[in-house]
Write an enzyme that holds these catalytic residues in place. Structure first.
Site, PDB file in Angstrom:
ATOM      1  CD  GLU A 254       2.990   7.505  -4.557  1.00  0.00           C
ATOM      2  OE1 GLU A 254       3.797   6.584  -4.369  1.00  0.00           O
ATOM      3  OE2 GLU A 254       1.773   7.290  -4.606  1.00  0.00           O
ATOM      4  CG  ASP A 255       5.418   3.790  -5.835  1.00  0.00           C
ATOM      5  OD1 ASP A 255       4.544   4.689  -5.901  1.00  0.00           O
ATOM      6  OD2 ASP A 255       5.129   2.590  -5.726  1.00  0.00           O
TER       7      ASP A 255
ATOM      8  CG  ASP B  40      -0.478   4.573 -13.910  1.00  0.00           C
ATOM      9  OD1 ASP B  40       0.140   4.698 -14.967  1.00  0.00           O
ATOM     10  OD2 ASP B  40      -1.392   3.744 -13.760  1.00  0.00           O
TER      11      ASP B  40
ATOM     12  CG  PHE C 145       2.854  -3.318 -14.291  1.00  0.00           C
ATOM     13  CD1 PHE C 145       1.875  -2.462 -13.794  1.00  0.00           C
ATOM     14  CD2 PHE C 145       3.487  -4.183 -13.417  1.00  0.00           C
ATOM     15  CE1 PHE C 145       1.527  -2.487 -12.448  1.00  0.00           C
ATOM     16  CE2 PHE C 145       3.143  -4.210 -12.073  1.00  0.00           C
ATOM     17  CZ  PHE C 145       2.160  -3.366 -11.591  1.00  0.00           C
TER      18      PHE C 145
ATOM     19  NE  ARG D  37       5.222  -3.832  -1.795  1.00  0.00           N
ATOM     20  CZ  ARG D  37       4.357  -2.978  -2.338  1.00  0.00           C
ATOM     21  NH1 ARG D  37       4.812  -1.901  -2.960  1.00  0.00           N
ATOM     22  NH2 ARG D  37       3.069  -3.178  -2.272  1.00  0.00           N
TER      23      ARG D  37
END
Ligand code: XMP
Ligand code: MG
Length: 180
Positions: free
Chosen positions: A98-99, A102, A151, A164
């Site tokens: 996963e990136d 959260d 963020f 990205r």
């Protein structure tokens, strides 16, 4: 595009080093287990490419695109499958890449889904972890960096589809949000 970034959090060099270290651990843990390494699209694509090149044992790759319903009005533990896996996870040792984790909603649902499909084991490798924001219990087995509650974009992570392709993880300037 680089001008939209307030600060670089993690450089390509730092990410490379983390990928090398995690790859060594993953290699040891999965030796002889022929893991199915699952990239969660699209955010994890860049990190996936780094991690799998550091895994020095037999493994297979697959890709999945999911979206969490992500709000409290919909029952938790549900994930919408946008693109499913090509192969079966039944009896497989799975490593999800996963990136960022959260709230944990996406990953909690995905782990449940894969266990429900009778995966032998499900482990998680994430580039970034934001533990402060957790709503669902998700404990990643391999973590690149713990990030502050900001963020972040770049290295696969987007804001409205952009950024990205930045070769680092950075914090967006507030005026970028404000202008939207
Ligand atoms: P949950 O909350 O289910 O969601 O763990 C994880 C997903 O939320 C997105 N996300 C971010 N995307 N910068 C981003 O570009 C961030 O700081 C961020 N925080 C959460 C992301 O899509 C991730 O897969
Ligand atoms: Mg994602």
């Amino acid at each position: 595009m680089n001008n939209d970034i307030k600060a670089v959090l993690y450089s390509k060099e730092q990410i490379d080093e983390v990928a090398r270290n995690l790859g060594e651990r993953i290699t040891k843990d999965f030796e002889g287990k022929n893991p199915l390494v699952i990239c969660v699209l699209k955010g994890a694509v860049l990190f996936m490419a780094d991690i799998v090149r550091q895994i020095d044992t037999y493994c297979e790759l697959d890709f999945m695109d999911v979206s969490s319903y992500g709000n409290n009005t919909v029952s938790s533990g549900e994930v919408k499958i946008i693109k499913d896996l090509d192969v079966s996870v039944k009896g497989r040792n799975v490593l999800i890449v996963e990136d960022i984790i959260d709230t944990g909603r996406t990953l909690a649902s995905l782990v449940e889904l894969l266990k429900g499909r009778d995966a032998a084991s499900v482990k998680i490798c994430t580039l970034l972890d934001k533990p402060d924001r957790r709503v669902k219990t998700v404990k990643p087995d391999y973590v690149g960096f713990e990030v502050p509650n900001e963020f972040v974009v770049g290295y696969g992570l987007d804001f409205q589809g952009h950024y990205r392709n930045l070769p680092y993880v950075g914090i967006l300037k507030p005026e970028i949000y404000e202008n939207i």
